[in-house]
Enzyme design. Sequence first.
Site, mmCIF file in Angstrom:
data_model
loop_
_atom_site.group_PDB
_atom_site.id
_atom_site.type_symbol
_atom_site.label_atom_id
_atom_site.label_comp_id
_atom_site.label_asym_id
_atom_site.label_seq_id
_atom_site.Cartn_x
_atom_site.Cartn_y
_atom_site.Cartn_z
ATOM 1 N N GLY A 81 45.813 42.241 34.131
ATOM 2 C CA GLY A 81 45.979 40.936 33.491
ATOM 3 C C GLY A 81 46.667 39.876 34.320
ATOM 4 N N LYS A 98 35.015 39.461 48.098
ATOM 5 C CA LYS A 98 35.626 40.377 49.070
ATOM 6 C C LYS A 98 34.811 40.328 50.361
ATOM 7 C CE LYS A 98 38.242 41.452 45.612
ATOM 8 N NZ LYS A 98 39.605 40.938 45.494
#
EC number: 2.1.1.186
Length: 366
Positions: free
Chosen positions: A223, A306
Site C-alpha cells: 500500500g 522496470k
Amino acid sequence: MNKVVLLCRPGFEKECAAEITDKAGQREIFGFARVKENSGYVIYECYQPDDGDKLIRELPFSSLIFARQWFVVGELLQHLPPEDRITPIVGMLQGVVEKGGELRVEVADTNESKELLKFCRKFTVPLRAALRDAGVLANYETPKRPVVHVFFIAPGCCYTGYSYSNNNSPFYMGIPRLKFPAEAPSRSTLKLEEAFHVFIPADEWDERLANGMWAVDLGACPGGWTYQLVKRNMWVYSVDNGPMAQSLMDTGQVTWLREDGFKFRPTRSNISWMVCDMVEKPAKVAALMAQWLVNGWCRETIFNLKLPMKKRYEEVSHNLAYIQAQLDEHGINAQIQARQLYHDREEVTVHVRRIWAAVGGRRDER
C-alpha cells in the site's frame, strides 16, 4: 559555451548520453557525449559554439527521461587556489550571465561526492555575495531569471554555467527533498510522491489531486502508493492478491480487491487516477496502460516500467512509442512524460494525462 552538463543516476550515464545524443540530433544540434561510468553526470559537447545555449533553450527539459538536471557550461576550471577559489569562478561567469536569479553550487549524486557536498554548502554563501557584487547575480532571488550553476567534479575543479528557470529542474541537484512518512507501509510511497512533484505543477494540485476523487492502484500490496492517494483524501480501489496494510484499511477510504491487476476491469466511470507499480516486463505493463487510456477508464495515470539490463533507453522509447501509437490510432489526445526519478532504481516512472477537447454536442469528459 558549447557543453551541456546533464546530471543523472549513477550507473545510467550511457542511457543519459544515448538520449541526449538522439534528441539533440533530432533538432540538428550535433555533438558527442563524454561518459565516465558511475560518475553521475554526462557532458554533451556541441560542435557549434552557441549550440549549448540553443539546446537548453529549445529542447524541453520535461522530454528527457534520464537527466535529473542540465545546464550549459564553459571550459573546466582546474587547480583553483585554496586561498581564493572565488575570483576565478566570478571571472568565468562575468559576461556570461547577468543578474541571475539563483545560485546552485552542486556535485554529482555519488558516495565519493558527499564530502565535497559539505564544502559546496559552506562555499555557497561567500560565492553568492561575490557574484552579486559582480552583477552576475541579482541582489535578491527571483524565479524569472537564469539559474547560475557551479558544478564541482573534484576539490578545486569545477564547471560554471547556467540554466533557464522555465526549462530546468526546480530542485537542487535535480533531487526533490522528501521525507519518508513513518505511517506509510513501504518506502515505495516516495516514488509516487516524487512523481507528483515532477509531473504535476504545484498550482494544479488542488484541481488534479483533489479531495473525493476516485483512484485505482494496480499491484497495490502493501500500500505504499495507495497511502499517497489516501493522504490526499481520495477513495481508492487497491487491486492485489497480497494483503494491504491494516492502517490503510482502517481509514475507510480503501476497497481491497483480491484480483490480478492485469485482469481487473473497473466498474465505475469516474476514476480520475490509476497508478501501477508492478514487477513485470515493461512491454506487458505498457500494453495494460494503453488499454486503460484508450478505453477511458481513467483520466490520468502514473506507472513504473522496470528496465532490462541492456538497451534500456531503447526499451523505454519503444514502450512509450507503443502507447503513443495506440492513443493516436484511437484519436485520443494525451500528454506523456517519463523520468527516472531519484527514488527509482532500475526503472522509470511514466505519467500520461488524457486531454478531452470541448466538442459541441459532446460531454467534455468521456
